[in-house]
Design an enzyme around this catalytic site. Structure first.
Site, PDB file in Angstrom:
ATOM      1  N   GLY A  29       0.814  -1.209   0.000  1.00 22.32           N
ATOM      2  CA  GLY A  29       0.000   0.000   0.000  1.00 22.32           C
ATOM      3  C   GLY A  29       0.846   1.257   0.000  1.00 22.32           C
ATOM      4  O   GLY A  29       2.067   1.217   0.144  1.00 22.32           O
ATOM      5  N   HIS A  47       9.354  -4.654  -3.771  1.00 20.78           N
ATOM      6  CA  HIS A  47       8.742  -3.824  -4.809  1.00 20.78           C
ATOM      7  C   HIS A  47       9.044  -2.348  -4.570  1.00 20.78           C
ATOM      8  O   HIS A  47       9.393  -1.614  -5.496  1.00 20.78           O
ATOM      9  CB  HIS A  47       7.231  -4.087  -4.829  1.00 20.78           C
ATOM     10  CG  HIS A  47       6.502  -3.385  -5.910  1.00 20.78           C
ATOM     11  ND1 HIS A  47       5.537  -2.447  -5.658  1.00 20.78           N
ATOM     12  CD2 HIS A  47       6.583  -3.483  -7.263  1.00 20.78           C
ATOM     13  CE1 HIS A  47       5.058  -2.003  -6.803  1.00 20.78           C
ATOM     14  NE2 HIS A  47       5.672  -2.619  -7.796  1.00 20.78           N
ATOM     15  N   ASP A  89       6.653  -4.137 -11.374  1.00 24.10           N
ATOM     16  CA  ASP A  89       5.273  -4.531 -11.096  1.00 24.10           C
ATOM     17  C   ASP A  89       5.045  -6.013 -11.403  1.00 24.10           C
ATOM     18  O   ASP A  89       4.364  -6.717 -10.651  1.00 24.10           O
ATOM     19  CB  ASP A  89       4.296  -3.657 -11.885  1.00 24.10           C
ATOM     20  CG  ASP A  89       4.236  -2.227 -11.370  1.00 24.10           C
ATOM     21  OD1 ASP A  89       4.832  -1.927 -10.311  1.00 24.10           O
ATOM     22  OD2 ASP A  89       3.584  -1.397 -12.031  1.00 24.10           O
TER      23      ASP A  89
END
Length: 121
Positions: A29, A47, A89
Site C-alpha cells: 500500500g 517492490h 510490477d
C-alpha cells in the site's frame, strides 16, 4: 501506474488488489514502510526498493503497456524507465502469487505504527 499494477496482481493472484493488498502488513500500500511481517509483505518491501531505483518516471502515475500471453506478463515498452517500471510490477505480482499459501488475513489491515524500522534497500 497503479492501474497496471492492480491489473497484474489480479491476473496473477485472482485477488482484488486494493482489498487484499492495499494495507497488508507493513509494506503493501501507499503508506507502507517497515520490517516485513511475512513473505507476502516482503514482496511489497522488495517492490518499493525496485521503485526507488527508477529514475525518469513516476511509478504511481506513468502508464506503460504489457500483454498477458499464456498466463504470463510480457512487458512491452521502448522507454527504458517504463520497461523497468513494468518489470518491477511484474515481479511483485508473481511474488504475491508464489506466496498465496502463506497469505495471512490478520495482516490485511495491519496498523502501520506497529511496524518496526526496516533495513534500507
Amino acid at each position: 501506474s497503479l492501474f497496471e499494477l492492480g491489473k497484474m496482481i489480479l491476473q496473477e493472484t485472482g485477488k482484488n488488489p486494493a482489498k487484499s493488498y492495499g494495507a497488508y502488513g507493513c509494506n503493501c500500500g501507499v503508506l507502507g514502510r517497515g520490517k516485513p511481517k511475512d513473505a507476502t509483505d516482503r514482496c511489497c518491501y522488495v517492490h518499493k526498493c525496485c521503485y526507488k531505483k527508477l529514475t525518469g518516471c513516476n511509478p504511481k502515475k506513468d502508464r506503460y503497456s504489457y500483454s498477458w500471453k499464456d498466463k504470463t506478463i510480457v512487458c512491452g515498452e521502448n522507454n527504458p524507465c517504463l520497461k523497468e517500471l513494468c518489470e518491477c510490477d511484474k515481479a511483485v505480482a508473481i511474488c504475491l502469487r508464489e506466496n498465496l499459501g502463506t497469505y495471512n488475513k490478520l495482516y490485511r489491515y495491519h496498523l502501520k505504527p506497529f511496524c518496526k524500522k526496516a533495513d534500507d534497500c
